[in-house]
Motif scaffolding. Structure first.
Motif, mmCIF file in Angstrom:
data_model
loop_
_atom_site.group_PDB
_atom_site.id
_atom_site.type_symbol
_atom_site.label_atom_id
_atom_site.label_comp_id
_atom_site.label_asym_id
_atom_site.label_seq_id
_atom_site.Cartn_x
_atom_site.Cartn_y
_atom_site.Cartn_z
ATOM 1 N N ALA A 8 0.833 -1.204 0.000
ATOM 2 C CA ALA A 8 0.000 0.000 0.000
ATOM 3 C C ALA A 8 0.869 1.256 0.000
ATOM 4 O O ALA A 8 0.610 2.198 -0.763
ATOM 5 N N VAL A 9 1.898 1.281 0.816
ATOM 6 C CA VAL A 9 2.789 2.443 0.884
ATOM 7 C C VAL A 9 3.492 2.635 -0.454
ATOM 8 O O VAL A 9 3.625 3.764 -0.948
ATOM 9 N N GLU A 11 2.380 1.868 -3.384
ATOM 10 C CA GLU A 11 1.414 2.436 -4.323
ATOM 11 C C GLU A 11 1.151 3.906 -4.013
ATOM 12 O O GLU A 11 1.056 4.735 -4.921
ATOM 13 N N ILE A 12 1.036 4.222 -2.755
ATOM 14 C CA ILE A 12 0.774 5.605 -2.355
ATOM 15 C C ILE A 12 1.937 6.509 -2.751
ATOM 16 O O ILE A 12 1.730 7.660 -3.154
ATOM 17 N N GLU A 13 3.155 5.993 -2.673
ATOM 18 C CA GLU A 13 4.336 6.781 -3.040
ATOM 19 C C GLU A 13 4.299 7.223 -4.499
ATOM 20 O O GLU A 13 4.931 8.214 -4.863
ATOM 21 N N LEU A 15 1.667 8.333 -6.023
ATOM 22 C CA LEU A 15 0.635 9.357 -6.180
ATOM 23 C C LEU A 15 1.222 10.760 -6.006
ATOM 24 O O LEU A 15 2.294 10.916 -5.419
ATOM 25 N N ASP A 19 -2.222 14.024 -2.771
ATOM 26 C CA ASP A 19 -2.954 12.791 -2.482
ATOM 27 C C ASP A 19 -2.275 12.009 -1.363
ATOM 28 O O ASP A 19 -2.942 11.447 -0.486
ATOM 29 N N GLN A 20 -0.953 11.977 -1.382
ATOM 30 C CA GLN A 20 -0.212 11.298 -0.319
ATOM 31 C C GLN A 20 -0.517 11.939 1.032
ATOM 32 O O GLN A 20 -0.720 11.245 2.040
ATOM 33 N N ILE A 23 -4.093 10.959 2.141
ATOM 34 C CA ILE A 23 -4.133 9.564 2.580
ATOM 35 C C ILE A 23 -3.403 9.410 3.914
ATOM 36 O O ILE A 23 -3.881 8.717 4.824
ATOM 37 N N GLY A 24 -2.263 10.060 4.050
ATOM 38 C CA GLY A 24 -1.518 9.989 5.300
ATOM 39 C C GLY A 24 -2.327 10.492 6.477
ATOM 40 O O GLY A 24 -2.360 9.864 7.545
#
Length: 72
Positions: A8-9, A11-13, A15, A19-20, A23-24
Motif C-alpha cells: 500500500a505504501v 502504491e501511495i508513493e 501518487l 494525495d499522499q 491519505i496519510g
C-alpha cells in the motif's frame, strides 16, 4: 511492517504529493480511532475484571443506540 502495508505504501508513493498527504492524514486519523477504541476496551475489561460489571437491559441499550444514530 506487513506485506500488505508495504504494498500500500509503495502504491501511495506513486501518487501526487497532495494525495499522499490526504491519505496519510486519513490513515493517522484511523490509527488514532483504533487506539482510542482499544483503550476503551481495555478499560472496560479492567472494570469487568474488578467486578464492576452490571446486568444490562438490552432493549434499553438498543433504544439508546437507535436514538444516538437518529440524531446524527
Amino acid at each position: 511492517m506487513t506485506k500488505a502495508l508495504k504494498e500500500a505504501v509503495a502504491e501511495i508513493e506513486r501518487l501526487p504529493d497532495a494525495d499522499q498527504e490526504t491519505i496519510g492524514r486519513q490513515v493517522l486519523h484511523h490509527v488514532e480511532k483504533l487506539r482510542a477504541l482499544r483503550a476503551d476496551i481495555d478499560a472496560g475489561l479492567r472494570s469487568l475484571d474488578a467486578g464492576k460489571g452490571k446486568e444490562l437491559d438490552m432493549r434499553d441499550v438498543i433504544s439508546r443506540a437507535h436514538a444516538r444514530h437518529d440524531r446524527g
